[in-house]
Design a protein around this motif. Structure first.
Motif, PDB file in Angstrom:
ATOM      1  N   SER A 137       5.785  11.603 -18.607  1.00 37.74           N
ATOM      2  CA  SER A 137       4.777  12.323 -17.837  1.00 37.74           C
ATOM      3  C   SER A 137       3.875  11.311 -17.152  1.00 37.74           C
ATOM      4  O   SER A 137       3.415  10.351 -17.774  1.00 37.74           O
ATOM      5  N   SER A 138       3.628  11.523 -15.861  1.00 32.65           N
ATOM      6  CA  SER A 138       2.777  10.604 -15.109  1.00 32.65           C
ATOM      7  C   SER A 138       1.821  11.386 -14.222  1.00 32.65           C
ATOM      8  O   SER A 138       1.907  12.613 -14.099  1.00 32.65           O
ATOM      9  N   PHE A 139       0.926  10.671 -13.576  1.00 33.54           N
ATOM     10  CA  PHE A 139      -0.132  11.274 -12.768  1.00 33.54           C
ATOM     11  C   PHE A 139       0.438  12.077 -11.602  1.00 33.54           C
ATOM     12  O   PHE A 139       1.456  11.731 -11.018  1.00 33.54           O
ATOM     13  N   ALA A 140      -0.259  13.166 -11.270  1.00 33.36           N
ATOM     14  CA  ALA A 140       0.012  13.955 -10.068  1.00 33.36           C
ATOM     15  C   ALA A 140      -1.332  14.470  -9.561  1.00 33.36           C
ATOM     16  O   ALA A 140      -2.310  14.522 -10.315  1.00 33.36           O
ATOM     17  N   PRO A 141      -1.413  14.847  -8.291  1.00 33.15           N
ATOM     18  CA  PRO A 141      -2.690  15.338  -7.756  1.00 33.15           C
ATOM     19  C   PRO A 141      -3.201  16.563  -8.503  1.00 33.15           C
ATOM     20  O   PRO A 141      -2.434  17.357  -9.049  1.00 33.15           O
TER      21      PRO A 141
END
Length: 313
Positions: free
Chosen positions: A251-255
């Motif tokens: 899981s990684s950053f998203a807006p």
């Protein structure tokens, strides 16, 4: 491979001209090397340490390719962040942090050090084993499939704007409390009917710039995409109950408040936004990108995967 052979480590670390560096950690590793963190480590002959490694790729004074493995992950992370911001950073690992000096490069490198011979593999008498080489991505296979999923994650907006939500029928996609299917049981008549209504679509990885070439419904069914998607969602659902090898779900950053999910398994890759749809790539569907509509149940599956996913520190 060179492993921790002292002569190889010394040769690689002596006057190494650093060209680039990458992280090899459970949450962030070159996915071209494997479906999960242990598999990526195994490709380099490394033990899957919990804290991971930094990989420093460069050339020695004779131009030979070397990959120096260090355990100072923070140092490599700072260097990468600086380079990404256009800043200079002198990446000079302390010799006490060097774990191994491996001949060759496991990834393709497009640049070369100045004023030294062209990149080449070290001489056999220095390298204790065959040199590392990048996986073959010239033909469709696991490495190309994972690279395609990485590209979709990086260019999400470009891929998402090709998809018209009216393509998707409002059918169940995956459940956090039952068997993962698309439009019902894979063997049921209702599943075949839902497939024909267009609960998934398919687009070509080579056609990202042409939304008119994204196909749906019966065209995708004829290509066998739907049975593959049902299998992927079932296996992804199984990850929630039986955690897979470390790094298979990341899981990684998203807006906004969303997260970008990347999941891989035998013969498949999935990329999704927790507040949106998913895309599936299959080894059995060369070059094809299969969109999966959000429906009433996909949100629950993505939420469950996000909770058990590995995240960058």
């Amino acid at each position: 491979m060179a492993g921790t052979d002292e002569e190889a480590v010394a040769a690689a670390d002596d006057a190494l001209y650093v060209l680039t560096a990458v992280l090899l950690t459970p949450a962030k590793f070159p996915s071209v090397l494997g479906d999960d963190y242990p598999e990526a480590c195994a490709a380099l002959g490394l033990a899957p340490l919990a804290d991971g490694y930094g990989l420093v790729l460069g050339q020695d004074g004779d131009g030979a390719r070397w990959t120096v493995v260090i355990d100072d992950v923070s140092l490599v992370a700072v260097a990468i962040a600086s380079w990404d911001c256009g800043m200079e950073y002198d990446l000079s690992p302390d010799e006490r942090t060097v774990v191994a000096g491996l001949p060759g490069w496991p990834l393709a490198v497009a640049v070369a050090a100045p004023n030294v011979p062209a990149p080449h593999d070290p001489a056999p008498d220095i390298a204790d084993g065959p040199p590392l080489t990048p996986p073959d991505t010239s033909v469709w296979g696991p490495a190309q499939r994972r690279l395609g999923a990485d590209e979709i994650a990086l260019q999400w907006a470009t891929w998402r704007e090709q998809i018209d939500d009216t393509q998707f029928a409002t059918v169940g996609v995956a459940s956090t409390s039952g068997t993962s299917t698309v439009g019902g049981s894979p063997d049921s008549d209702s599943a075949a009917s839902a497939d024909a209504e267009g609960s998934e679509g398919t687009g070509s990885a080579e056609q990202a710039a042409d939304p008119e070439k994204v196909e749906t419904g019966e065209q995708a069914e004829a290509q066998g995409g739907h049975s593959g998607i049902r299998r992927v969602l079932a296996e992804a659902r199984a990850y929630v109950d039986s955690p897979p090898p470390l790094g298979r779900v990341r899981s990684s950053f998203a807006p906004g408040d969303a997260r970008t999910l990347r999941a891989d398994g035998p013969g498949w890759s999935l990329v999704a936004r927790t507040d949106d749809i998913a895309f599936v790539l299959l080894d059995d569907e060369p070059g094809e990108v299969l969109p999966v509509g959000r429906g009433p149940e996909l949100p629950g599956l993505l939420e469950a995967l996000d909770k058990m996913a590995v995240r960058p520190l």
